[in-house]
Design an enzyme around this catalytic site. Structure first.
Site, PDB file in Angstrom:
ATOM      1  N   TYR A  35       1.002  -1.292  -0.602  1.00 30.47           N
ATOM      2  CA  TYR A  35      -0.433  -0.458   0.107  1.00 30.47           C
ATOM      3  C   TYR A  35       0.873   1.245  -0.246  1.00 30.47           C
ATOM      4  O   TYR A  35       0.440   2.182   0.974  1.00 30.47           O
ATOM      5  CB  TYR A  35      -1.177   0.062   1.112  1.00 30.47           C
ATOM      6  CG  TYR A  35      -2.456   0.570   1.185  1.00 30.47           C
ATOM      7  CD1 TYR A  35      -3.553   0.374  -0.156  1.00 30.47           C
ATOM      8  CD2 TYR A  35      -2.598   1.804   1.778  1.00 30.47           C
ATOM      9  CE1 TYR A  35      -4.504   1.120  -0.314  1.00 30.47           C
ATOM     10  CE2 TYR A  35      -3.611   2.182   0.889  1.00 30.47           C
ATOM     11  CZ  TYR A  35      -4.821   1.798   0.352  1.00 30.47           C
ATOM     12  OH  TYR A  35      -5.669   2.035  -0.407  1.00 30.47           O
ATOM     13  N   HIS A  83       2.707   4.693  -0.536  1.00 29.13           N
ATOM     14  CA  HIS A  83       2.931   5.923  -0.801  1.00 29.13           C
ATOM     15  C   HIS A  83       3.907   6.516  -0.363  1.00 29.13           C
ATOM     16  O   HIS A  83       5.139   6.023  -0.917  1.00 29.13           O
ATOM     17  CB  HIS A  83       1.702   6.655   0.635  1.00 29.13           C
ATOM     18  CG  HIS A  83       3.118   6.063   2.085  1.00 29.13           C
ATOM     19  ND1 HIS A  83       4.628   6.763   2.339  1.00 29.13           N
ATOM     20  CD2 HIS A  83       2.765   5.221   3.333  1.00 29.13           C
ATOM     21  CE1 HIS A  83       4.482   6.256   3.592  1.00 29.13           C
ATOM     22  NE2 HIS A  83       3.840   5.211   3.962  1.00 29.13           N
ATOM     23  N   HIS A 130       7.412   5.540   1.264  1.00 29.13           N
ATOM     24  CA  HIS A 130       8.344   4.699   1.068  1.00 29.13           C
ATOM     25  C   HIS A 130       8.778   5.073  -0.862  1.00 29.13           C
ATOM     26  O   HIS A 130       9.701   4.566  -1.274  1.00 29.13           O
ATOM     27  CB  HIS A 130       6.665   3.062   0.140  1.00 29.13           C
ATOM     28  CG  HIS A 130       6.008   2.983   1.428  1.00 29.13           C
ATOM     29  ND1 HIS A 130       4.619   3.117   1.234  1.00 29.13           N
ATOM     30  CD2 HIS A 130       6.294   1.873   2.435  1.00 29.13           C
ATOM     31  CE1 HIS A 130       4.156   2.836   2.642  1.00 29.13           C
ATOM     32  NE2 HIS A 130       5.263   1.366   3.274  1.00 29.13           N
ATOM     33  N   GLN A 149       4.327  -9.219  13.179  1.00 32.71           N
ATOM     34  CA  GLN A 149       4.157  -8.107  13.744  1.00 32.71           C
ATOM     35  C   GLN A 149       2.514  -7.475  14.342  1.00 32.71           C
ATOM     36  O   GLN A 149       2.770  -6.199  14.857  1.00 32.71           O
ATOM     37  CB  GLN A 149       5.152  -7.323  13.187  1.00 32.71           C
ATOM     38  CG  GLN A 149       4.648  -6.070  11.961  1.00 32.71           C
ATOM     39  CD  GLN A 149       5.601  -5.751  10.826  1.00 32.71           C
ATOM     40  OE1 GLN A 149       6.480  -6.577  10.547  1.00 32.71           O
ATOM     41  NE2 GLN A 149       5.614  -4.507  10.581  1.00 32.71           N
ATOM     42  N   GLU A 197      11.925   7.767   9.107  1.00 34.20           N
ATOM     43  CA  GLU A 197      12.352   7.889  10.053  1.00 34.20           C
ATOM     44  C   GLU A 197      11.239   7.980  11.033  1.00 34.20           C
ATOM     45  O   GLU A 197      11.043   8.786  12.422  1.00 34.20           O
ATOM     46  CB  GLU A 197      13.026   9.860  10.048  1.00 34.20           C
ATOM     47  CG  GLU A 197      13.108  10.431  10.619  1.00 34.20           C
ATOM     48  CD  GLU A 197      14.618  10.568  11.338  1.00 34.20           C
ATOM     49  OE1 GLU A 197      15.036  10.928  10.060  1.00 34.20           O
ATOM     50  OE2 GLU A 197      15.197   9.971  12.043  1.00 34.20           O
ATOM     51  N   MET A 250       2.898  10.439   6.046  1.00 33.03           N
ATOM     52  CA  MET A 250       2.438   9.651   5.121  1.00 33.03           C
ATOM     53  C   MET A 250       2.425   7.946   5.813  1.00 33.03           C
ATOM     54  O   MET A 250       2.936   7.758   6.581  1.00 33.03           O
ATOM     55  CB  MET A 250       3.309   9.601   3.926  1.00 33.03           C
ATOM     56  CG  MET A 250       2.961  10.961   3.537  1.00 33.03           C
ATOM     57  SD  MET A 250       2.172  10.444   1.685  1.00 33.03           S
ATOM     58  CE  MET A 250       2.090  12.260   1.123  1.00 33.03           C
ATOM     59  N   ARG A 265      -1.874   3.502   7.108  1.00 32.55           N
ATOM     60  CA  ARG A 265      -2.641   3.634   7.536  1.00 32.55           C
ATOM     61  C   ARG A 265      -4.225   4.435   7.732  1.00 32.55           C
ATOM     62  O   ARG A 265      -4.951   4.693   8.380  1.00 32.55           O
ATOM     63  CB  ARG A 265      -3.093   3.515   9.019  1.00 32.55           C
ATOM     64  CG  ARG A 265      -2.023   1.924   9.384  1.00 32.55           C
ATOM     65  CD  ARG A 265      -1.414   1.474  11.014  1.00 32.55           C
ATOM     66  NE  ARG A 265      -1.536   0.227  11.172  1.00 32.55           N
ATOM     67  CZ  ARG A 265      -0.423  -0.547  11.372  1.00 32.55           C
ATOM     68  NH1 ARG A 265       0.547  -0.295  10.518  1.00 32.55           N
ATOM     69  NH2 ARG A 265      -0.113  -1.697  11.997  1.00 32.55           N
TER      70      ARG A 265
END
Lengths: 279, 279
Positions: B32, B34, B37, B61, B147, B183, B186
């Protein structure tokens, strides 16, 4: 033979060799080499271009009341012996070099919770963590472990599979003294009397195999025989005798399929292990 | 772009490239994608010969009551976007391919026990284990993390150091929406109203930075201001706001040295995180 004590220097030495296509064999040891270790090095030398050994008495695989401080060491002799059988590189780090405020552990569940894991609850976490580190440092194509530490070999094979490590694990047969005692660096701890008694570990395992070959299938009965033989013929204290499925390390009641009979016996200063695989 | 779904096939594709000297960059993702990424992929493409991404919604996780089942997925779009910015290889395994009766966990102590580790106690074990697996499969020279997941980046850097892995970790700046919201895959869970309120995370962090730039050194006071701003201006529930030493992740009382202010806020269907680094 080249000796390295720093992780970075060993990596810098090995990587160009690996990129030039050299096949690396690796034998991790805690030193005080005996013929069992040498058989692993010989197997590696035969099957690889370069054999790397490590000599590291890994503190994290010793429990608080175990023999870390007194574990036998003889670095000079180890280096000579390893060189004689063809090892080309020795990695001999300090604990500080290996564990600089480290917080990371590699843990294999389940397989580590029985046998030696019962009386040595943190042992295998120490083993799997240090072996992961050593594999990441050396990047071996093949690594060699002794069948004597049967549980260790099974745990490491599982770890390598679970974590997708690019290394083939070779488990080599137990090397024994003439009277059958499995070679171990810890055999030097035995008194003269205990050394004689200790042959009973192997003898009781061979008797168990004979019983099974003769048709006996009752694991509890076989186990009881082994324990009796140890108790009646040695001053050692049985830590465990277990009869297990070789793959899952689950205790079994009836002998069938690949079966591992494993034992640990405590003498005054040495805890000895031995095992036999029944196909 | 080449797509692989099997570990072995990806290894077989990559190893010859690596032995021929190609530099591999790696961006692990849960898909997914954004712009956050994409910025990681772009950084990798710029600095390496071949960029590999992984798309894997890693079940280990997620906690039992978390959003594993509903986590947003769009594989087709992810592949298109990644290819557009120059990724050459995508690894898209199933959970079964990754965890075939696996028993092995990689765990980083201490650094994982606070912040997101408090409300997600098994989260980081899942992250470090899957990242170890992915690193062992891909063997990247460099890997790229955002980060935004500041704690994750610190934990992974520690793991790489502790386990002597041959990979350089690059932590890239947070990419934000025009109004400052970090970003996140979720963010799609937010209602229109929540989406507006969520800008308060970034705003409150910038206000904290202003206070510190203005001379304020009392961490508790700054923390309380942030919490008040979130509580008074959003329907979100503060999971944590912490002011920490950036290296040790220890909470601090007075601001000095490299300081991380990190927060997590729960909206009805989305738990959002953000942070700011104060030098």
């Amino acid at each position: 033979m080249k000796i390295f004590r720093k992780i970075k220097e060993l990596k810098t030495h090995l990587r160009p060799l690996q990129y030039s296509g050299k096949q690396i064999g690796f034998v991790p040891t805690m030193g005080y080499l005996h013929r069992g270790h040498l058989s692993l090095i010989e197997a590696s030398v035969k099957e690889n271009d370069i054999t790397v050994i490590s000599i590291f008495v890994n503190p994290t695989q010793f429990g608080p009341n175990e023999d870390l401080a007194s574990y036998p060491r003889d670095e000079k002799r180890d280096i000579e012996l390893a060189e004689e059988v063809g090892a080309k590189v020795a990695f001999i780090p300090t604990p500080e070099e290996m564990y600089d405020n480290a917080l990371t552990t590699v843990k294999v569940e389940h397989l580590t919770q029985q046998l030696c894991g019962l009386s040595r609850p943190t042992h295998f976490d120490g083993v799997t963590t240090v072996v992961t580190k050593l594999f990441n440092i050396v990047h071996p194509d093949q690594a060699y472990f002794g069948e004597k530490d049967a549980q260790q070999a099974i745990v490491i094979e599982k770890m390598v599979k679970d974590l997708d490590m690019d290394v083939t694990i070779n488990v080599c047969p137990i090397v024994r003294e003439e009277d059958g005692l499995a070679m171990s660096s810890r055999n030097v701890y035995l008194s003269e009397q205990e050394r004689k008694e200790a042959t009973m570990l192997r003898k009781s395992l061979l008797e168990a195999k004979e019983q099974i070959d003769g048709g006996e299938r009752d694991a509890l009965l076989i186990k009881r025989n082994i324990i009796d033989r140890i108790n009646n013929n040695t001053s050692g204290e049985v830590d465990y005798v277990e009869i297990l499925n070789k793959e899952t390390l689950e205790p079994i009641e009836r002998i069938e399929g690949k079966t591992l009979i494993a034992m640990a016996v405590k003498f005054s200063k040495a805890r000895l292990i031995d095992n036999i695989l029944i196909e």
